[in-house]
Each structure stands twice: as C-alpha cells, then as structure tokens.
Scaffold this motif. Structure first.
Motif, PDB file in Angstrom:
ATOM      1  N   THR A 171       2.017   5.946  -7.136  1.00  9.77           N
ATOM      2  CA  THR A 171       0.714   6.438  -7.779  1.00  9.77           C
ATOM      3  C   THR A 171       0.820   7.874  -7.729  1.00  9.77           C
ATOM      4  OG1 THR A 171      -0.223   4.515  -7.111  1.00  9.77           O
ATOM      5  CG2 THR A 171      -1.709   6.337  -7.652  1.00  9.77           C
ATOM      6  N   SER A 230      -4.972   3.091 -10.004  1.00  7.14           N
ATOM      7  CA  SER A 230      -5.011   3.879  -8.938  1.00  7.14           C
ATOM      8  C   SER A 230      -4.252   5.329  -9.686  1.00  7.14           C
ATOM      9  CB  SER A 230      -3.900   3.582  -7.963  1.00  7.14           C
ATOM     10  OG  SER A 230      -4.280   2.503  -7.204  1.00  7.14           O
ATOM     11  N   GLN A 286      -6.605  -0.786  -1.977  1.00  5.76           N
ATOM     12  CA  GLN A 286      -5.289  -1.327  -1.966  1.00  5.76           C
ATOM     13  C   GLN A 286      -5.520  -2.276  -0.769  1.00  5.76           C
ATOM     14  OE1 GLN A 286      -3.453  -2.059  -4.245  1.00  5.76           O
ATOM     15  NE2 GLN A 286      -2.094  -3.160  -3.027  1.00  5.76           N
ATOM     16  N   GLN A 295       2.752   1.642  -3.345  1.00  4.63           N
ATOM     17  CA  GLN A 295       1.942   1.816  -4.332  1.00  4.63           C
ATOM     18  C   GLN A 295       1.518   3.543  -4.260  1.00  4.63           C
ATOM     19  OE1 GLN A 295      -2.355   0.764  -5.435  1.00  4.63           O
ATOM     20  NE2 GLN A 295      -1.255  -1.304  -5.591  1.00  4.63           N
ATOM     21  N   ILE A 340      -8.217   5.268  -2.829  1.00  6.85           N
ATOM     22  CA  ILE A 340      -7.121   4.371  -3.288  1.00  6.85           C
ATOM     23  C   ILE A 340      -6.509   3.460  -2.256  1.00  6.85           C
ATOM     24  CG2 ILE A 340      -4.859   4.323  -4.581  1.00  6.85           C
ATOM     25  CD1 ILE A 340      -5.891   6.807  -6.058  1.00  6.85           C
ATOM     26  N   SER A 379      -9.508  11.080  -2.746  1.00  7.82           N
ATOM     27  CA  SER A 379      -9.275  10.251  -3.728  1.00  7.82           C
ATOM     28  C   SER A 379      -8.171   9.281  -3.381  1.00  7.82           C
ATOM     29  CB  SER A 379      -8.786  10.733  -4.890  1.00  7.82           C
ATOM     30  OG  SER A 379      -9.801  11.629  -5.441  1.00  7.82           O
ATOM     31  N   THR A 420      -7.000   6.870 -11.693  1.00  5.86           N
ATOM     32  CA  THR A 420      -7.812   7.625 -10.614  1.00  5.86           C
ATOM     33  C   THR A 420      -7.257   8.819 -10.187  1.00  5.86           C
ATOM     34  OG1 THR A 420      -8.534   5.391 -10.105  1.00  5.86           O
ATOM     35  CG2 THR A 420      -9.517   7.299  -8.836  1.00  5.86           C
ATOM     36  N   SER A 478      -0.057   0.654  -9.678  1.00  2.50           N
ATOM     37  CA  SER A 478      -1.110   0.059 -10.076  1.00  2.50           C
ATOM     38  C   SER A 478      -1.666   1.108 -10.839  1.00  2.50           C
ATOM     39  CB  SER A 478      -2.234   0.101  -8.906  1.00  2.50           C
ATOM     40  OG  SER A 478      -3.444   0.354  -9.240  1.00  2.50           O
ATOM     41  N   THR A 524       0.776  -1.156   0.156  1.00  2.66           N
ATOM     42  CA  THR A 524       0.090   0.018  -0.135  1.00  2.66           C
ATOM     43  C   THR A 524       0.784   1.213  -0.002  1.00  2.66           C
ATOM     44  OG1 THR A 524      -1.619  -1.308   1.112  1.00  2.66           O
ATOM     45  CG2 THR A 524      -1.951   1.148   1.379  1.00  2.66           C
TER      46      THR A 524
END
Lengths: 360, 274
Positions: B88, B151, B200, B84, B196, B192, B154, B148, B81
């Motif tokens: 992200t 993600s 995750q 990422q 995410i 947001s 988004t 990801s 997490t």
C-alpha cells in the motif's frame, strides 16, 4: 561559483509553448542576484533549472566551467529555500538542519557541530528542540536557510522566501538574508516578484518577462537606465507615467531631444519623482505645464495628478504648499535622467546609453 | 436549567443511546455465553442468566483445537497486514508523487476493481490458487490479501495532501525517493496508516468465508472458521459459540484500544500548522 546559461529553452511536454526562450546569462560568483518579474514570467522556472529540479529542453547550464545540464539536484550541490519553507513538520529544528547531512552520511558528532554553528548563524540556536509548527514564520524561514546552507552548497537558491511573511518581518528578513549572504559569501539567487525587495537586497537584478530576459544589471542601473518600457514600468514606485506621444508633447521636447529620435519615439515615460514644481508663474519660459487635477496625502507622501496636454500624470514632488489655482496651468520641469522615450517596439531610445558607474 | 445545559444534556442522551445500540450485541454475546443451553433458546428471552455458567468458556475452549486456530489467526493477520502495508505504501507513493507511463489509466483500473463485489472474486481466486497448488496452505490464506486497492486509494489521498515542495526540498537535501518515503511521507501520514492497519487487522482477524473455502484441515483453520465447530446438523450450541466468540474478540479490542491513542495523536498533530 558562477552560473551560466547558454541558449537555454524550456517548453512544456506538448512543445507548443515556450516557458523560456533562448536564455543566456552569467550570474557572478559570491554575489546576491535577484530574478525579478511578474507571475508566470519564468523566474521560478529559471530557478528550478538552476536547482536541477527541471531539465532544459535545449541549451546548456554551467556551474563554473562544469557542464551540469544533465546532473540532478543532488549532484549539483545546491541549497534551496522554498516559499513555504518546506520544513519537515515531524522533525525538530535540529533534525531539520541535520537532514541533508544525515542523507550525506556525515558522522554524528560533526553533524551536530555543523548544525549548531548554522543555527547560531541564523539565530535559531534557542529553538533547536522545537518542531516547525511551534515557530513563527520568520523563525521557520531562518531554519529553512540553515538547512539549505547545511551541506555547504555551491549556490543558495531562494524561491520567493519572503512572500509568506508580514510586511515588517519581510524587511527584517530581507536584511537578514543580506547579512547571511555577506557572512557566508555563498553565491545566492533570489526569486521575487517584489521590485522593492529586489532593489534593496540585490547586487544584480535580472528582470524577466514572458520567458525572456528584459535586463540584467545592478539595481541602480536598472532604475536609471531601463532597457525598455517593461523594465521602466516594473521598477519604481509610484509606477512610471506613460504617455502616448502626440504633437503637443513632441513640441515640448524639441529643445531637449534630437529630431530624429523624437520622430521615432511613440511613448514617453516619466518617473513621478522627476516631475518637480517651479516656483514661478511664468509658463512661457518653461516648456512643461499642466493643470493640477487632484492631490492625495498618505502620511509623508503627497501625490499630485496633473493633466499634461490632457493626459493625467502623477508626481510625488509637489508638497501641499504648491497648491495652486486648479484652473491655471502650473509649470514643472523634468529631471534630466527621469524621463525616457521609447520607440514602437517599446525599446528605450532616449537618453542615449552612456556608461554609468554604479557603486554599492 | 438554561438552554446550553439542555443542549448538552440532549447530546449526551443521544450519545448514550448510540453507545447502547453499539454495545447491546456485545453484551448479549457475553450474556449468552453465561447461560445454560436451554436458557439460550427460551421464550421469552431472559436478560440475565439464572445460573451463571462460567464453565462454558472452558467447555468451548476444549471443544476444538483453539490454540492452533489462534496461532493461525495471528500468523495470517500479521502477515496480511504487514504485506498489505508495504504494498500500500509503495503503490500509494507511486500514484501520488511519481510520474510514470500509464499512471492515470492504471490508477483508474485499480479504482474500477473496487466496484467488483468480493463474492464474485471468490471462485476465480480459488481457481487461480488451485492451479498454483496453494489450496490448503498458508499461501492461500495470505496471498490474495497482500494488496488492497481501498488502502492504496486512502493512503494516496493522504500522500497527495503532502506538499510537493517537501518532496523537492528532500530531493535537494540529497534524499532518494526511498528515503523520502520512509523518513518523511510515512511519519507524516501516521494516522492514515494506523487507520488502514486497524481496518486490515479487524478484517483479517474476522474473515470467515475465504479461510473456510481454501482450508480443509484443522491445522490451517483460523478462529472464525473454528467457531463453526459449534454448529452441527443437530443445531447450534449458542452458549459455547458465544463463549468462544467472546474469547477471540478480546485481542481485537486490545489492538483497537492500543492504536486508538495513536489515532487521536495523529489527528491532533495534523491540526497544527506545518
């Protein structure tokens, strides 16, 4: 600090179209200068070139004697107020004003002192703990100005700062910006498309169109001695009357304008406020006459349409008492500095340029 | 009863039915966890256990090294997490606000990979990791999930909705891209980002297939893989499987409840004019 552009051009990446073409000017230090023009004329682009957010394709930009052409926004030490104010919504008013100081790693105590002083200057000292979302448009504007002034910028740039405000507040903030500029003495450049705003606020106005400077002078000079038809049309309310000259018109002007100039002139421009009635029915002794078409009254304002050799022109000097029989031509006269003759390139060729002393 | 009350009553009824449909599997899980082995497979099924078997939880917990699985799950979930999140935020910022050569094609390629089903990637990923000698390590559990595209996509959309004027204002205020990203963009995109993170955490905590394939020793297994202990050639011990499932789902529910408050906060803030 004064700002100087030398042969500055800007083109889009494809190099096909120039946004700005060979711009040269010097904006004097410590004054309030307006960049004025219609949408797409290049005024915001010019501002962004000064701020360093854009780099010119050609030419040089100087702040004082220093060449800043290749310096970025930070190195140029400019402050900027955006049209949408661009306040950081998640920060309080105080945090917003402090942000540039925090980025400059100023000591906390000093930072708070400076921010508080600025908040007082722009009259938002009572709102320091509020978030921008809780403020009115005018207050947000004030905070944006305080933030822009926080790091004592060499130049303060304002990009259409009043266009998101309602009419009454716009006048108030206009005067506020003027006051803040006078109090701080910072060189200020103000972009607007509103000629009225520019006329009221500026020491100097630069009028732009199609990426070139049309005229750069004090407001009164621009009004009294427009360089070309574009400037004459852009400044003044109601919009100046323009008439494609025919032989009848030329005959009317024979006694007023030298022959050679009259021969070159193709367009006549007359300010509505310089068409004044004459209290006489004798049309022969006065060169100008026309048939009154219509009269409109808006509060104290009266505008009258007159067919002048068949071309409708507008005057706002006829009051309701000068109603006349609308079949009979009414005489009028023109103020000496209220009409302009333009050649086929739309340059003003009459009156001849004479030095005009303007005080403000 | 007037018309407005009727509408209100109807909408509550629909909400109640929806909630019931969502909750029944959960309730059934807890219900099964409290039954005896024969009762779990009895026909017709019983709604409530005849003899409440709280002991099932103890038995389930003792059946395998769940503490190890639990720790592994936490490590893997936390690191994937966090990793990422960092990739992200950086990638979304680059795609949303920076201009660089090949930005558009690169983004389209990234988006294109979303059309590839995850199952297709299992074998190539496995082969890659085995070449890197990472099979049966934490590396294998974490590495493939550090980025990801979903993600990034988004968050990019959220970042793009933040006005460019804020970016320029920050630039003029002396902020670098890095400072702008962490001081302005990230706080403004909190809702947001939390969404995410929740997705995750849930995905990582529940992931089964990948940990099953790339680990082959107990000390690296995660909880969902651990649950397979209860399934053998002789059949599945449903009461113990459900008891264990109930235990491992608790952290996820806690995380969700904790972060849910932030989501609501984020959404209500976004409603204010900025």
């Amino acid at each position: 600090m004064d700002v100087r552009f030398e042969h500055v051009s800007l083109a889009y990446a494809n190099k096909q179209t120039n946004i700005l073409t060979d711009i040269n000017f010097k904006i004097p230090a410590g004054q309030l200068t307006c960049l004025l023009g219609p949408s797409g004329c290049g005024k915001s682009t010019t501002l962004n070139l000064i701020s360093g957010l854009l780099e010119p394709t050609k030419g040089q930009i100087f702040f004082g004697d220093k060449d800043v052409t290749r310096l970025d926004a930070l190195e140029r030490k400019v402050g900027m107020v955006f049209q949408s104010y661009a306040l950081y919504p998640h920060m309080t008013v105080l945090e917003n004003i402090c942000f540039p100081l925090r980025m400059a790693k100023m000591a906390k105590a000093e930072m708070l002192k400076r921010a508080t002083e600025l908040a007082q200057l722009v009259h938002v000292d009572a709102e320091l703990t509020k978030k921008p979302g809780e403020l009115s448009g005018g207050q947000q504007q004030r905070v944006a100005i305080a933030r822009a002034l926080a790091k004592s910028p060499s130049i303060l740039l304002l990009d259409e700062p009043l266009s998101n405000l309602d009419a009454r507040l716009r006048v108030e903030m206009r005067d506020e910006i003027r006051r803040i500029q006078k109090e701080t003495g910072v060189t200020t450049i103000f972009v607007t498309h509103d000629q009225d705003e520019a006329m009221h606020i500026a020491d100097q106005i630069m009028i732009l169109n199609n990426g070139t400077i049309q005229q750069f002078a004090a407001p009164n000079t621009i009004y009294a001695q427009p360089q070309n038809l574009f400037v004459a049309k852009f400044i003044g309310n109601p919009v100046i009357n323009t008439i494609a000259l025919n032989d009848h018109h030329r005959t009317d002007f024979v006694k007023l304008v030298p022959k050679d100039i009259l021969a070159k002139a193709t367009t006549l421009a007359i300010r509505a406020e310089s068409i004044v009635p004459i209290n006489s029915v004798d049309t022969l002794t006065h060169p100008f006459s026309g048939i009154q078409l219509e009269t409109y009254q808006f509060g104290p304002e009266v505008t009258t349409q007159i067919a002048y050799h068949g071309v409708p022109i507008t005057s706002n000097q006829f009051n309701t008492h000068t109603w006349v029989n609308n079949q009979h031509p009414i005489p009028f006269e023109l103020h000496k500095n209220g009409y302009f003759l333009c050649d086929s390139n739309d340059n003003v060729i009459w009156p001849l340029k004479e030095p005009l002393v303007v005080t403000r | 009863m007037n018309k407005r009350n009727l509408t209100k009553g109807l909408s509550y009824l629909i909400l109640f039915l929806g909630a019931l449909i969502m909750l029944i599997p959960f309730l059934w899980m807890v219900d099964t966890a409290l039954k005896t082995a024969p009762e779990t497979v009895q026909t017709p099924p019983t709604w409530f256990p005849k003899h409440w078997q709280f002991n099932n939880f103890v038995l389930a917990f003792k059946a395998a090294p769940f503490i190890t699985y639990f720790i592994n799950s936490i490590i893997v979930t936390f690191l994937t997490t966090l990793g990422q999140l960092v990739t992200t935020i950086l990638a979304a910022f680059a795609f949303a606000k920076l201009n660089f050569f090949g930005k558009r094609p690169l983004f389209l390629i990234c988006i294109g990979t979303m059309m590839i089903p995850g199952e297709i990637l299992i074998i190539p990923n496995f082969v890659t990791l085995s070449h890197l000698h990472l099979i049966n390590t934490y590396g294998a559990l974490i590495l493939p999930w550090l980025a990801s595209v979903f993600s990034v996509f988004t968050l990019r959309q959220t970042f793009m909705s933040i006005s460019d004027e804020l970016y320029y204002a920050a630039k003029i205020d002396g902020s670098s891209d890095w400072n702008f990203l962490w001081n302005i963009m990230v706080p403004l995109s909190k809702s947001s980002i939390i969404a995410i993170v929740i997705l995750q955490i849930i995905g990582s905590w529940n992931s089964f297939m990948w940990p099953l394939i790339v680990t082959n020793t107990d000390n690296l297994r995660t909880l969902p893989v651990g649950l397979s202990t209860f399934t053998s050639d002789a059949g599945t011990e449903f009461q113990l499987l459900m008891a264990a499932s109930t235990i491992i789902i608790v952290p996820i529910i806690i995380v969700y409840i904790l972060l849910q408050k932030h989501i609501i906060e984020g959404v209500s803030k976004a409603g204010l004019k900025a």
